[in-house]
Design a protein around this motif. Structure first.
Motif, PDB file in Angstrom:
ATOM      1  N   ARG A  75       0.851  -1.181   0.000  1.00  0.00           N
ATOM      2  CA  ARG A  75       0.000   0.000   0.000  1.00  0.00           C
ATOM      3  C   ARG A  75       0.890   1.236   0.000  1.00  0.00           C
ATOM      4  O   ARG A  75       1.952   1.251   0.631  1.00  0.00           O
ATOM      5  CB  ARG A  75      -0.911  -0.019   1.233  1.00  0.00           C
ATOM      6  CG  ARG A  75      -1.934   1.076   1.262  1.00  0.00           C
ATOM      7  CD  ARG A  75      -2.900   0.922   2.435  1.00  0.00           C
ATOM      8  NE  ARG A  75      -3.746  -0.268   2.352  1.00  0.00           N
ATOM      9  CZ  ARG A  75      -4.740  -0.407   1.491  1.00  0.00           C
ATOM     10  NH1 ARG A  75      -5.029   0.547   0.630  1.00  0.00           N
ATOM     11  NH2 ARG A  75      -5.454  -1.505   1.470  1.00  0.00           N
ATOM     12  N   GLN A  77       0.706   5.586   0.413  1.00  0.00           N
ATOM     13  CA  GLN A  77      -0.076   6.792   0.713  1.00  0.00           C
ATOM     14  C   GLN A  77       0.786   8.002   0.398  1.00  0.00           C
ATOM     15  O   GLN A  77       1.915   8.093   0.868  1.00  0.00           O
ATOM     16  CB  GLN A  77      -0.441   6.842   2.192  1.00  0.00           C
ATOM     17  CG  GLN A  77      -1.312   5.716   2.666  1.00  0.00           C
ATOM     18  CD  GLN A  77      -1.732   5.891   4.120  1.00  0.00           C
ATOM     19  OE1 GLN A  77      -2.885   5.733   4.432  1.00  0.00           O
ATOM     20  NE2 GLN A  77      -0.809   6.206   5.004  1.00  0.00           N
ATOM     21  N   GLN A 118      -4.102   4.979 -11.538  1.00  0.00           N
ATOM     22  CA  GLN A 118      -5.250   4.072 -11.390  1.00  0.00           C
ATOM     23  C   GLN A 118      -5.076   2.805 -12.246  1.00  0.00           C
ATOM     24  O   GLN A 118      -5.371   1.701 -11.805  1.00  0.00           O
ATOM     25  CB  GLN A 118      -6.537   4.792 -11.780  1.00  0.00           C
ATOM     26  CG  GLN A 118      -7.779   3.959 -11.500  1.00  0.00           C
ATOM     27  CD  GLN A 118      -9.051   4.761 -11.676  1.00  0.00           C
ATOM     28  OE1 GLN A 118      -9.157   5.580 -12.572  1.00  0.00           O
ATOM     29  NE2 GLN A 118     -10.012   4.534 -10.816  1.00  0.00           N
ATOM     30  N   GLU A 123      -6.061  -1.040  -6.147  1.00  0.00           N
ATOM     31  CA  GLU A 123      -6.944  -0.196  -5.330  1.00  0.00           C
ATOM     32  C   GLU A 123      -6.462   1.227  -5.495  1.00  0.00           C
ATOM     33  O   GLU A 123      -5.253   1.469  -5.516  1.00  0.00           O
ATOM     34  CB  GLU A 123      -6.869  -0.589  -3.841  1.00  0.00           C
ATOM     35  CG  GLU A 123      -7.297  -2.012  -3.554  1.00  0.00           C
ATOM     36  CD  GLU A 123      -7.026  -2.409  -2.105  1.00  0.00           C
ATOM     37  OE1 GLU A 123      -6.975  -1.507  -1.241  1.00  0.00           O
ATOM     38  OE2 GLU A 123      -6.842  -3.609  -1.864  1.00  0.00           O
ATOM     39  N   PHE A 124      -7.400   2.165  -5.606  1.00  0.00           N
ATOM     40  CA  PHE A 124      -7.008   3.554  -5.842  1.00  0.00           C
ATOM     41  C   PHE A 124      -8.055   4.484  -5.256  1.00  0.00           C
ATOM     42  O   PHE A 124      -9.250   4.279  -5.435  1.00  0.00           O
ATOM     43  CB  PHE A 124      -6.874   3.800  -7.357  1.00  0.00           C
ATOM     44  CG  PHE A 124      -6.615   5.241  -7.723  1.00  0.00           C
ATOM     45  CD1 PHE A 124      -5.344   5.772  -7.629  1.00  0.00           C
ATOM     46  CD2 PHE A 124      -7.650   6.067  -8.150  1.00  0.00           C
ATOM     47  CE1 PHE A 124      -5.096   7.107  -7.963  1.00  0.00           C
ATOM     48  CE2 PHE A 124      -7.422   7.399  -8.488  1.00  0.00           C
ATOM     49  CZ  PHE A 124      -6.134   7.919  -8.385  1.00  0.00           C
ATOM     50  N   GLU A 125      -7.570   5.499  -4.534  1.00  0.00           N
ATOM     51  CA  GLU A 125      -8.495   6.442  -3.912  1.00  0.00           C
ATOM     52  C   GLU A 125      -7.806   7.804  -3.858  1.00  0.00           C
ATOM     53  O   GLU A 125      -6.609   7.887  -3.547  1.00  0.00           O
ATOM     54  CB  GLU A 125      -8.787   5.953  -2.491  1.00  0.00           C
ATOM     55  CG  GLU A 125      -9.738   6.802  -1.703  1.00  0.00           C
ATOM     56  CD  GLU A 125      -9.854   6.289  -0.259  1.00  0.00           C
ATOM     57  OE1 GLU A 125     -10.985   6.042   0.170  1.00  0.00           O
ATOM     58  OE2 GLU A 125      -8.821   6.139   0.414  1.00  0.00           O
ATOM     59  N   VAL A 126      -8.526   8.849  -4.199  1.00  0.00           N
ATOM     60  CA  VAL A 126      -7.960  10.190  -4.100  1.00  0.00           C
ATOM     61  C   VAL A 126      -8.941  11.086  -3.356  1.00  0.00           C
ATOM     62  O   VAL A 126     -10.141  11.070  -3.620  1.00  0.00           O
ATOM     63  CB  VAL A 126      -7.587  10.758  -5.504  1.00  0.00           C
ATOM     64  CG1 VAL A 126      -8.738  10.657  -6.482  1.00  0.00           C
ATOM     65  CG2 VAL A 126      -7.105  12.192  -5.413  1.00  0.00           C
ATOM     66  N   LYS A 127      -8.407  11.817  -2.372  1.00  0.00           N
ATOM     67  CA  LYS A 127      -9.216  12.768  -1.618  1.00  0.00           C
ATOM     68  C   LYS A 127      -8.485  14.094  -1.620  1.00  0.00           C
ATOM     69  O   LYS A 127      -7.253  14.125  -1.548  1.00  0.00           O
ATOM     70  CB  LYS A 127      -9.401  12.297  -0.167  1.00  0.00           C
ATOM     71  CG  LYS A 127     -10.309  11.096  -0.021  1.00  0.00           C
ATOM     72  CD  LYS A 127     -10.453  10.708   1.435  1.00  0.00           C
ATOM     73  CE  LYS A 127     -11.406   9.531   1.572  1.00  0.00           C
ATOM     74  NZ  LYS A 127     -11.380   8.968   2.923  1.00  0.00           N
ATOM     75  N   LEU A 136      -3.443  10.649  -1.816  1.00  0.00           N
ATOM     76  CA  LEU A 136      -3.624   9.508  -2.710  1.00  0.00           C
ATOM     77  C   LEU A 136      -3.357   8.246  -1.912  1.00  0.00           C
ATOM     78  O   LEU A 136      -2.390   8.176  -1.149  1.00  0.00           O
ATOM     79  CB  LEU A 136      -2.603   9.532  -3.852  1.00  0.00           C
ATOM     80  CG  LEU A 136      -2.683  10.561  -4.958  1.00  0.00           C
ATOM     81  CD1 LEU A 136      -1.547  10.298  -5.949  1.00  0.00           C
ATOM     82  CD2 LEU A 136      -4.004  10.466  -5.667  1.00  0.00           C
ATOM     83  N   ARG A 137      -4.214   7.260  -2.072  1.00  0.00           N
ATOM     84  CA  ARG A 137      -3.957   5.942  -1.482  1.00  0.00           C
ATOM     85  C   ARG A 137      -4.138   4.919  -2.591  1.00  0.00           C
ATOM     86  O   ARG A 137      -5.155   4.916  -3.279  1.00  0.00           O
ATOM     87  CB  ARG A 137      -4.931   5.636  -0.343  1.00  0.00           C
ATOM     88  CG  ARG A 137      -4.804   6.569   0.843  1.00  0.00           C
ATOM     89  CD  ARG A 137      -5.802   6.217   1.928  1.00  0.00           C
ATOM     90  NE  ARG A 137      -5.233   5.281   2.889  1.00  0.00           N
ATOM     91  CZ  ARG A 137      -5.824   4.177   3.311  1.00  0.00           C
ATOM     92  NH1 ARG A 137      -6.997   3.824   2.823  1.00  0.00           N
ATOM     93  NH2 ARG A 137      -5.248   3.401   4.202  1.00  0.00           N
ATOM     94  N   TYR A 138      -3.134   4.090  -2.774  1.00  0.00           N
ATOM     95  CA  TYR A 138      -3.281   3.036  -3.771  1.00  0.00           C
ATOM     96  C   TYR A 138      -2.532   1.800  -3.310  1.00  0.00           C
ATOM     97  O   TYR A 138      -1.710   1.858  -2.391  1.00  0.00           O
ATOM     98  CB  TYR A 138      -2.810   3.491  -5.165  1.00  0.00           C
ATOM     99  CG  TYR A 138      -1.469   4.172  -5.233  1.00  0.00           C
ATOM    100  CD1 TYR A 138      -1.378   5.562  -5.189  1.00  0.00           C
ATOM    101  CD2 TYR A 138      -0.290   3.439  -5.373  1.00  0.00           C
ATOM    102  CE1 TYR A 138      -0.153   6.201  -5.267  1.00  0.00           C
ATOM    103  CE2 TYR A 138       0.936   4.074  -5.457  1.00  0.00           C
ATOM    104  CZ  TYR A 138       1.006   5.450  -5.405  1.00  0.00           C
ATOM    105  OH  TYR A 138       2.224   6.086  -5.477  1.00  0.00           O
TER     106      TYR A 138
END
Lengths: 149, 117
Positions: A75, A77, A118, A123-127, A136-138
């Motif tokens: 993971r 971050q 992505q 797994e991919f998430e952006v806030k 960014l978390r991937y």
């Protein structure tokens, strides 16, 4: 929230430091090679890390890139302090970019960074908070899993 | 195609990787936009580019590319050259334009490559 990781390491990234942009991705690649991960996993993570690092160099003041190693996935971050992304849906579309000519002269800033991250991750998430920064978390799975759904 | 064949075909100056000229190259990707390279170039490809910044070598490193040909006589930035030597990444310099370099490589059997999704 997270399970305990087997290993974690944090790398600082400085905004606007174009000369060194890419060094963190390279250092993390060496770390992943030491862990003996499959070549394809290392390549996908390294591409995502490089794009994320260049996003910080181009747009943010500073950031940390944290690598967390779990038995079945890696993971990452990336937490930056900067202007944030006003419209994430817009920024996720290929070709959408607010880059300057100086950024494009470095071979980046064509609006492919977030989509490339992505595409290379499982797994991919952006806030993002305007005026505060972007997180960014991937993650990339290191062992094959059946597709969900 | 061996790297030494590419050196003679494009009249390259060898800036890094003098001892790696036996390396076999079977495909090529040409771009100045590194995000395009990261998105589409398969590992083991030759990168033909006009980008002389350190991001050119970092791109080749993270995407597992075999070697770089820098076109149009552009000299790499000092950091780029130092990094290529440190990572034992062949870095070649040609005075040919990108089109001329790619044309010659293609005529001599090197295929273009785009990674399949």
């Amino acid at each position: 929230m997270d399970r305990d990781s087997l290993y974690r390491e944090t790398f600082p990234i400085k905004g606007d430091d174009f000369e060194r942009g890419g060094e963190v991705a390279t250092r993390v690649k060496a770390l992943l090679q030491q862990l003996g991960l499959p070549r394809d996993v290392i390549r996908r993570l390294s591409i995502a890390n490089f794009e994320a690092e260049m996003n910080v160099v181009m747009y943010a003041r500073e950031a940390t890139l944290e690598v967390l190693v779990f038995p079945d996935l890696i993971r990452v971050q990336v937490v930056d302090r900067g202007p944030g992304i006003a419209d994430i849906d817009w920024a996720m579309q290929e070709g959408h970019s607010t880059a300057t000519e100086a950024m494009r002269a470095r071979g980046f800033g064509a609006g492919l960074g977030l989509p490339n991250i992505q595409r290379n991750t499982d797994e991919f998430e952006v806030k993002s908070d305007a005026g505060v920064g972007t997180t960014l978390r991937y993650a990339v799975h290191t062992t094959p899993r059946p597709k969900e759904g | 195609m061996q790297l030494r064949h590419i050196v003679s075909l494009l009249t390259c100056e060898i800036l890094s990787g003098e001892d790696l000229l036996d390396l076999g190259i079977d495909c090529c990707f040409a771009a100045d936009l590194m995000s395009d390279v990261l998105a589409s170039a398969p590992n083991g490809a030759l990168l033909v580019t006009g980008l002389a910044s350190s991001q050119m070598v970092h791109t080749a490193e993270v995407a597992d590319l075999a070697a770089i040909v820098l076109v149009a006589g552009k000299r790499p930035e000092n950091e780029a050259l130092a990094f290529a030597r440190q990572r034992k990444l062949p870095l070649l310099l040609t005075g040919l334009s990108m089109f001329e370099a790619c044309s010659l490589l293609s005529q001599h059997g090197l295929r273009g490559a785009v990674r399949k999704e």
